[in-house]
Design a protein around this motif. Structure first.
Motif, PDB file in Angstrom:
ATOM      1  N   ALA A 189       0.818  -1.219   0.000  1.00 47.28           N
ATOM      2  CA  ALA A 189       0.000   0.000   0.000  1.00 47.28           C
ATOM      3  C   ALA A 189       0.852   1.268   0.000  1.00 47.28           C
ATOM      4  O   ALA A 189       0.313   2.372   0.080  1.00 47.28           O
ATOM      5  CB  ALA A 189      -0.926  -0.010   1.223  1.00 47.28           C
ATOM      6  N   GLY A 190       2.180   1.127  -0.057  1.00 45.82           N
ATOM      7  CA  GLY A 190       3.055   2.296  -0.040  1.00 45.82           C
ATOM      8  C   GLY A 190       3.161   2.957   1.322  1.00 45.82           C
ATOM      9  O   GLY A 190       3.460   4.142   1.435  1.00 45.82           O
ATOM     10  N   ILE A 191       2.938   2.177   2.375  1.00 44.65           N
ATOM     11  CA  ILE A 191       2.981   2.693   3.738  1.00 44.65           C
ATOM     12  C   ILE A 191       4.326   2.325   4.361  1.00 44.65           C
ATOM     13  O   ILE A 191       4.694   1.159   4.415  1.00 44.65           O
ATOM     14  CB  ILE A 191       1.838   2.109   4.587  1.00 44.65           C
ATOM     15  CG1 ILE A 191       0.486   2.543   4.014  1.00 44.65           C
ATOM     16  CG2 ILE A 191       1.971   2.524   6.052  1.00 44.65           C
ATOM     17  CD1 ILE A 191      -0.691   1.851   4.644  1.00 44.65           C
ATOM     18  N   ARG A 192       5.031   3.313   4.847  1.00 45.76           N
ATOM     19  CA  ARG A 192       6.327   3.071   5.493  1.00 45.76           C
ATOM     20  C   ARG A 192       6.180   2.876   7.006  1.00 45.76           C
ATOM     21  O   ARG A 192       6.847   2.061   7.598  1.00 45.76           O
ATOM     22  CB  ARG A 192       7.267   4.261   5.202  1.00 45.76           C
ATOM     23  CG  ARG A 192       8.580   4.196   5.907  1.00 45.76           C
ATOM     24  CD  ARG A 192       9.498   3.143   5.298  1.00 45.76           C
ATOM     25  NE  ARG A 192      10.695   3.031   6.120  1.00 45.76           N
ATOM     26  CZ  ARG A 192      11.103   1.904   6.676  1.00 45.76           C
ATOM     27  NH1 ARG A 192      10.454   0.802   6.516  1.00 45.76           N
ATOM     28  NH2 ARG A 192      12.195   1.879   7.410  1.00 45.76           N
ATOM     29  N   ASN A 193       5.313   3.665   7.651  1.00 42.80           N
ATOM     30  CA  ASN A 193       5.228   3.640   9.101  1.00 42.80           C
ATOM     31  C   ASN A 193       4.227   2.594   9.589  1.00 42.80           C
ATOM     32  O   ASN A 193       3.025   2.762   9.470  1.00 42.80           O
ATOM     33  CB  ASN A 193       4.848   5.014   9.650  1.00 42.80           C
ATOM     34  CG  ASN A 193       4.962   5.063  11.156  1.00 42.80           C
ATOM     35  OD1 ASN A 193       5.811   4.407  11.743  1.00 42.80           O
ATOM     36  ND2 ASN A 193       4.091   5.829  11.779  1.00 42.80           N
ATOM     37  N   VAL A 194       4.755   1.506  10.147  1.00 44.91           N
ATOM     38  CA  VAL A 194       3.960   0.481  10.820  1.00 44.91           C
ATOM     39  C   VAL A 194       4.366   0.534  12.287  1.00 44.91           C
ATOM     40  O   VAL A 194       5.548   0.502  12.605  1.00 44.91           O
ATOM     41  CB  VAL A 194       4.250  -0.924  10.253  1.00 44.91           C
ATOM     42  CG1 VAL A 194       3.483  -1.988  11.024  1.00 44.91           C
ATOM     43  CG2 VAL A 194       3.924  -0.981   8.764  1.00 44.91           C
ATOM     44  N   TYR A 195       3.400   0.630  13.170  1.00 42.83           N
ATOM     45  CA  TYR A 195       3.728   0.756  14.590  1.00 42.83           C
ATOM     46  C   TYR A 195       2.717   0.031  15.449  1.00 42.83           C
ATOM     47  O   TYR A 195       1.633  -0.328  14.996  1.00 42.83           O
ATOM     48  CB  TYR A 195       3.818   2.235  14.985  1.00 42.83           C
ATOM     49  CG  TYR A 195       2.483   2.940  15.003  1.00 42.83           C
ATOM     50  CD1 TYR A 195       1.829   3.184  16.204  1.00 42.83           C
ATOM     51  CD2 TYR A 195       1.868   3.351  13.820  1.00 42.83           C
ATOM     52  CE1 TYR A 195       0.606   3.829  16.228  1.00 42.83           C
ATOM     53  CE2 TYR A 195       0.646   3.994  13.837  1.00 42.83           C
ATOM     54  CZ  TYR A 195       0.023   4.227  15.040  1.00 42.83           C
ATOM     55  OH  TYR A 195      -1.198   4.846  15.059  1.00 42.83           O
ATOM     56  N   TRP A 196       3.101  -0.212  16.711  1.00 48.16           N
ATOM     57  CA  TRP A 196       2.214  -0.837  17.672  1.00 48.16           C
ATOM     58  C   TRP A 196       2.683  -0.501  19.078  1.00 48.16           C
ATOM     59  O   TRP A 196       3.733   0.091  19.269  1.00 48.16           O
ATOM     60  CB  TRP A 196       2.127  -2.350  17.475  1.00 48.16           C
ATOM     61  CG  TRP A 196       3.422  -3.105  17.609  1.00 48.16           C
ATOM     62  CD1 TRP A 196       3.923  -3.683  18.739  1.00 48.16           C
ATOM     63  CD2 TRP A 196       4.369  -3.378  16.574  1.00 48.16           C
ATOM     64  NE1 TRP A 196       5.118  -4.294  18.468  1.00 48.16           N
ATOM     65  CE2 TRP A 196       5.417  -4.128  17.141  1.00 48.16           C
ATOM     66  CE3 TRP A 196       4.435  -3.062  15.210  1.00 48.16           C
ATOM     67  CZ2 TRP A 196       6.512  -4.555  16.402  1.00 48.16           C
ATOM     68  CZ3 TRP A 196       5.536  -3.496  14.474  1.00 48.16           C
ATOM     69  CH2 TRP A 196       6.546  -4.234  15.082  1.00 48.16           C
TER      70      TRP A 196
END
Length: 145
Positions: free
Chosen positions: A110-117
Motif C-alpha cells: 500500500a506504499g505505507i512506510r510507518n507500521v507501529y504498535w
C-alpha cells in the motif's frame, strides 16, 4: 507457517484466538463487540480494520488486527498493528514474526512506510520479538482513562 487474510469461514478460529488475546490482557468483552468487530473486519473502506491468521499444521495458531489511518506527517497513511496473539503453546515458534512480516508486506503493497504498535511494559516475551523486528521509538502512551 502460513498467514492468510481473514475470511468469513474463519470466525470460530478468530473468536478463539481473540478471546485468548483478551484473556492475556485480563479483559473480557460482550458479544456485541465481537459481532461489531467481526463485521468491521470485512466492511469496505480504506480505514476499516483488517485481520489475518497464522496457520501451522492446518491449525490457526495466531491472529493479527491492523488499521490504516491518515497522518499529518506524510501523504502516505500509517498502519497501526492493533492486536497480535499467538497460542501459548506456539510462542517462540515464529508465529508473531510471521504475522508482523505479513503486516509489513501489506504496508509495503500500500506504499505505507510507518507500521507501529504498542505493548505493555511487562510483556517480556513479546518485547524480545519486537526488539528484533522493529525499532523502539521511546514514545510513552497516554490515554483519557
Amino acid at each position: 507457517m502460513a498467514v492468510h487474510d481473514l475470511t468469513p469461514a474463519d470466525y470460530a478460529d478468530w473468536r478463539r484466538l481473540w478471546t485468548g488475546y483478551l484473556t492475556f490482557y485480563k479483559t473480557a468483552l460482550p458479544d456485541e463487540i465481537y459481532d461489531t468487530t467481526w463485521r468491521r473486519l470485512f466492511a469496505p473502506g480504506e480505514f476499516e480494520p483488517r485481520g489475518a491468521l497464522a496457520i501451522a499444521d492446518g491449525r490457526a495458531v495466531g491472529l493479527v488486527h491492523f488499521i490504516q489511518h491518515r497522518t499529518c506527517w506524510s501523504t502516505a497513511n500509517n498502519l497501526y498493528l492493533q492486536d497480535l496473539f499467538a497460542d501459548p503453546d506456539m510462542r517462540g515458534k515464529g508465529v508473531g514474526r510471521a504475522l508482523i512480516e505479513a503486516v509489513y508486506a501489506k504496508a509495503d503493497a500500500a506504499g505505507i512506510r510507518n507500521v507501529y504498535w504498542m505493548t505493555q511494559e511487562d510483556n517480556a516475551v513479546g518485547r524480545r520479538l519486537y526488539d528484533r523486528v522493529a525499532r523502539r521509538t521511546g514514545f510513552i502512551e497516554y490515554d483519557r482513562g
